[in-house]
Design an enzyme around this catalytic site. Structure first.
Site, PDB file in Angstrom:
ATOM      1  N   SER A 273       0.829  -1.215   0.000  1.00 28.37           N
ATOM      2  CA  SER A 273       0.000   0.000   0.000  1.00 28.37           C
ATOM      3  C   SER A 273       0.859   1.259   0.000  1.00 28.37           C
ATOM      4  O   SER A 273       0.608   2.203  -0.758  1.00 28.37           O
ATOM      5  CB  SER A 273      -0.966   0.000   1.190  1.00 28.37           C
ATOM      6  N   HIS A 303      -1.864  -8.822   1.907  1.00 25.64           N
ATOM      7  CA  HIS A 303      -1.548  -7.555   2.578  1.00 25.64           C
ATOM      8  C   HIS A 303      -2.623  -7.280   3.627  1.00 25.64           C
ATOM      9  O   HIS A 303      -2.705  -7.973   4.617  1.00 25.64           O
ATOM     10  CB  HIS A 303      -1.427  -6.440   1.541  1.00 25.64           C
ATOM     11  N   HIS A 350       6.510 -13.242   9.570  1.00 22.60           N
ATOM     12  CA  HIS A 350       6.482 -11.901   8.993  1.00 22.60           C
ATOM     13  C   HIS A 350       7.611 -11.807   7.993  1.00 22.60           C
ATOM     14  O   HIS A 350       8.677 -12.398   8.175  1.00 22.60           O
ATOM     15  CB  HIS A 350       6.643 -10.842  10.092  1.00 22.60           C
ATOM     16  N   ARG A 359       3.294  -4.751  17.592  1.00 21.15           N
ATOM     17  CA  ARG A 359       1.872  -4.396  17.477  1.00 21.15           C
ATOM     18  C   ARG A 359       1.013  -5.495  18.097  1.00 21.15           C
ATOM     19  O   ARG A 359       0.003  -5.217  18.768  1.00 21.15           O
ATOM     20  CB  ARG A 359       1.506  -4.188  16.002  1.00 21.15           C
ATOM     21  N   ASP A 405      -1.844  -9.397  12.826  1.00 23.21           N
ATOM     22  CA  ASP A 405      -3.098  -9.911  12.273  1.00 23.21           C
ATOM     23  C   ASP A 405      -3.661 -11.067  13.087  1.00 23.21           C
ATOM     24  O   ASP A 405      -4.864 -11.344  13.027  1.00 23.21           O
ATOM     25  CB  ASP A 405      -2.893 -10.357  10.825  1.00 23.21           C
TER      26      ASP A 405
END
Length: 467
Positions: A273, A303, A350, A359, A405
Site C-alpha cells: 500500500s 496484505h 512476517h 503491534r 493480524d
C-alpha cells in the site's frame, strides 16, 4: 493573489452540494500554520542532505543485488527513501525513531485513556516531534472542521451496490473526492514546485478528516441497512470513528480503536500500500488518486486482508474444538494435523520481523487487561503459547512468532465488529495517515518519478548463468 483566487474558485465549485472547502492557503488555520512551521526547517535540512548525498556519494554502492531479489518481489532491495518510519527485524516498526511502545507511552491521550492518539502519531510522522496536548487537540479540531463529505460524493457512495466489497467502496469513494483536490487545482493554476508538499498536506488533512466518515457510512449501508450514530465533534478522531461505527457502547471500544489505528498507521515505504501510494504519487498524481490506488493494494489477501483471514481461521478452530478447552497442548495437536494436511496457519511469521510483532504485543497487553474472560481471546492466548515453539521445531517459517493480524480480529470481534469483510477498511482508515505522510515528504524533498529498470528472465539467465 489572482492564482490563489482561481484555486479557491475551483475547489469551492467542486464542493457544491456539500461543505465549502477552505481556501488552500498555507496559513489558513493557526494549527496548520504551526504544523508547517515545524516541518519547514526539517524540509530544508532534508533537502540539503539529499543534495549532499547526490553530489558527494551518488555513486557509492550500498548493496549487492541478487537474482533472488529480482525474482522474489524485490525483497530486501534498498531502493527507496522513507523518513517517516522504519521497520527493523528485531525492534519492529518505529515512527521517526520511536518504537511503538515509546509512541504509545509518549503520545497525548484521550481524557482518561491510556493509548496514544493516532492523530498525534500523524503529527509525529510529519514533524519528528511528539505534539503537546494542546497541539494535538488543535489538530483534532482542525480535522473536525474538514470532515464534511460533499454531497456529490455521498450520492456516488449511495449508488454503489450494497453487496460490493467494502474495500471497493472505500477506494471508489476516495477517488470520487478527487474532484475536491486542492493540489490538482493549484497545479493547474501553476504553483511552484516548493509548494507541492503544502498542497499535498492540505489534501491529506481533508482525506484523513473524511475517511472515518466514509468508512462508517460504508459499514452501516452495507451491514446495518441504515445510518449510524451522528458525527460527534467532541470526540477525538479515532474515538469518533468508533462512536460512528456504533457496535459497542463500552468506552473501551474507543480505546481499542485508538490503539488499532495508532499501531497500524505506518510501516515504512516498501509494503504494497505504501509503495503504491509512493509510485502513483511520484507521477504527481494528487493524494486522492494516490491513496485510492494504495487502498486497492491494501485489499489483497497477502496484505491488508490478512486480519480477516486470521479471524476466519480462529473461528474455524473454535468451531472444530467445540466444548474442548483451547489449551497449549490441544492447540499444538490441532496445529500438527493442520500442517500435516498441507494447510496454512495464518497470522504467524512476517516478511521482515524476526521477533514477535510489537503491534501484536501491544494488543495482547490490552486484551490481557480488558478481556481475559473472552473465549476467543483464550484461543488466541493458547495459540500464542503453542504455535511459535511448534513452528520453530518444524522449521516452517523464519519467524515463528505471531504478527499483528493474529490478534486484531479478536479485539474487533469482542466489541461487536464481527463483519470480517469490513476489517481491511479499518486498516485503511489507519494506514491513510502513514502513506499520506510519506507522500507529503516525498513532495517536500522533491523525489522524482519512480522508474526502475526491468529485465527479461532470459537476460537475467545470460547474466547470472552465463548462458
Amino acid at each position: 493573489m489572482e492564482r490563489l483566487a482561481r484555486i479557491a474558485a475551483h475547489v469551492n465549485a467542486s464542493s457544491r452540494g456539500g461543505v465549502i472547502c477552505p481556501t488552500p492557503t498555507a496559513g489558513q488555520s493557526p494549527i496548520i500554520e504551526k504544523l508547517i512551521s515545524k516541518m519547514e526547517p526539517l524540509v530544508k535540512e532534508k533537502l540539503a542532505l539529499k543534495a549532499e548525498l547526490l553530489k558527494k556519494a551518488g555513486d557509492t554502492k550500498i548493496q549487492d543485488l541478487t537474482v533472488e531479489m529480482c525474482i522474489n518481489g524485490a525483497r530486501s532491495i534498498k531502493a527507496m527513501v522513507t523518513d517517516t518510519s522504519d521497520l527493523d527485524a528485531n525492534i519492529g516498526i518505529a515512527y521517526r525513531g520511536k518504537s511503538l511502545y515509546e509512541c504509545n507511552k509518549e503520545l497525548p491521550k484521550a481524557p482518561g485513556g491510556d493509548v496514544g492518539l493516532p492523530e498525534a502519531a500523524f503529527w509525529l510522522l510529519l514533524t519528528g516531534e511528539v505534539p503537546s496536548d494542546a497541539d494535538c487537540k488543535a489538530l483534532t479540531a482542525e480535522l473536525h472542521k474538514r470532515a464534511t463529505v460533499p454531497q456529490f460524493a455521498l450520492d456516488i457512495m449511495d449508488n454503489l451496490p450494497k453487496d460490493m466489497h467494502p474495500m471497493t467502496q472505500i477506494s471508489m469513494s476516495i477517488l470520487a473526492l478527487q474532484k475536491t483536490s486542492k493540489f490538482q487545482a493549484a497545479y493547474d493554476a501553476g504553483m511552484k514546485k516548493d509548494e507541492y508538499w503544502k498542497y499535498s498536506l492540505e489534501d491529506s488533512l481533508d482525506i484523513i478528516a473524511r475517511i472515518p466518515v466514509i468508512a462508517a457510512r460504508i459499514y452501516h449501508r452495507t451491514f446495518k441497512n441504515g445510518a449510524g450514530p451522528a458525527y460527534d465533534p467532541n470526540l477525538d478522531w479515532a474515538g469518533n470513528y468508533a462512536h460512528m461505527l456504533g457496535t459497542s457502547s463500552d468506552p473501551l471500544f474507543k480505546e481499542a480503536t485508538r490503539l488499532y489505528l495508532m499501531v497500524h498507521a505506518d510501516h515504512e515505504g516498501g509494503n504494497v500500500s505504501a509503495h503504491t501510494v509512493h509510485l502513483v504519487g511520484s507521477a504527481l498524481s494528487d493524494p486522492y488518486y494516490s491513496l485510492a490506488a494504495g487502498l486497492c493494494g491494501l485489499a489483497g489477501p497477502l496484505h491488508g486482508l490478512a486480519n480477516q483471514e486470521c479471524l476466519a481461521w480462529l473461528l474455524q478452530v473454535q468451531k472444530d474444538l467445540g466444548n474442548v478447552e483451547p489449551t497449549k497442548e490441544v492447540i499444538t495437536e490441532y496445529a500438527k494435523k493442520t500442517l500435516a494436511a498441507g494447510k496454512v496457519i495464518p497470522g504467524f511469521g512476517h516478511a521482515v520481523l524476526r521477533k514477535t510483532d510489537p503491534r501484536y504485543m501491544l494488543e495482547r497487553e490490552f486484551a490481557l487487561k480488558h478481556m481475559q474472560g473472552d473465549p476467543l481471546f483464550k484461543l488466541v492466548d493458547a495459540c500464542y503459547q503453542a504455535l511459535p515453539p511448534l513452528l520453530e521445531s518444524l522449521g516452517k517459517v523464519k519467524n515463528p512468532n505471531p504478527n499483528v493480524d493474529a490478534h486484531s480480529g479478536q479485539i474487533m470481534s469482542f466489541y461487536g465488529l464481527t463483519e470480517q469483510n469490513y476489517y481491511t477498511v479499518v486498516f485503511a482508515v489507519s494506514r491513510s495517515m502513514g502513506v499520506l505522510a510519506q507522500l507529503i515528504w516525498a513532495r517536500a524533498i522533491g523525489l522524482p518519478i519512480e522508474r526502475p529498470k526491468s529485465v527479461p528472465l532470459d537476460v537475467l539467465a545470460k547474466t547470472a548463468l552465463k548462458k
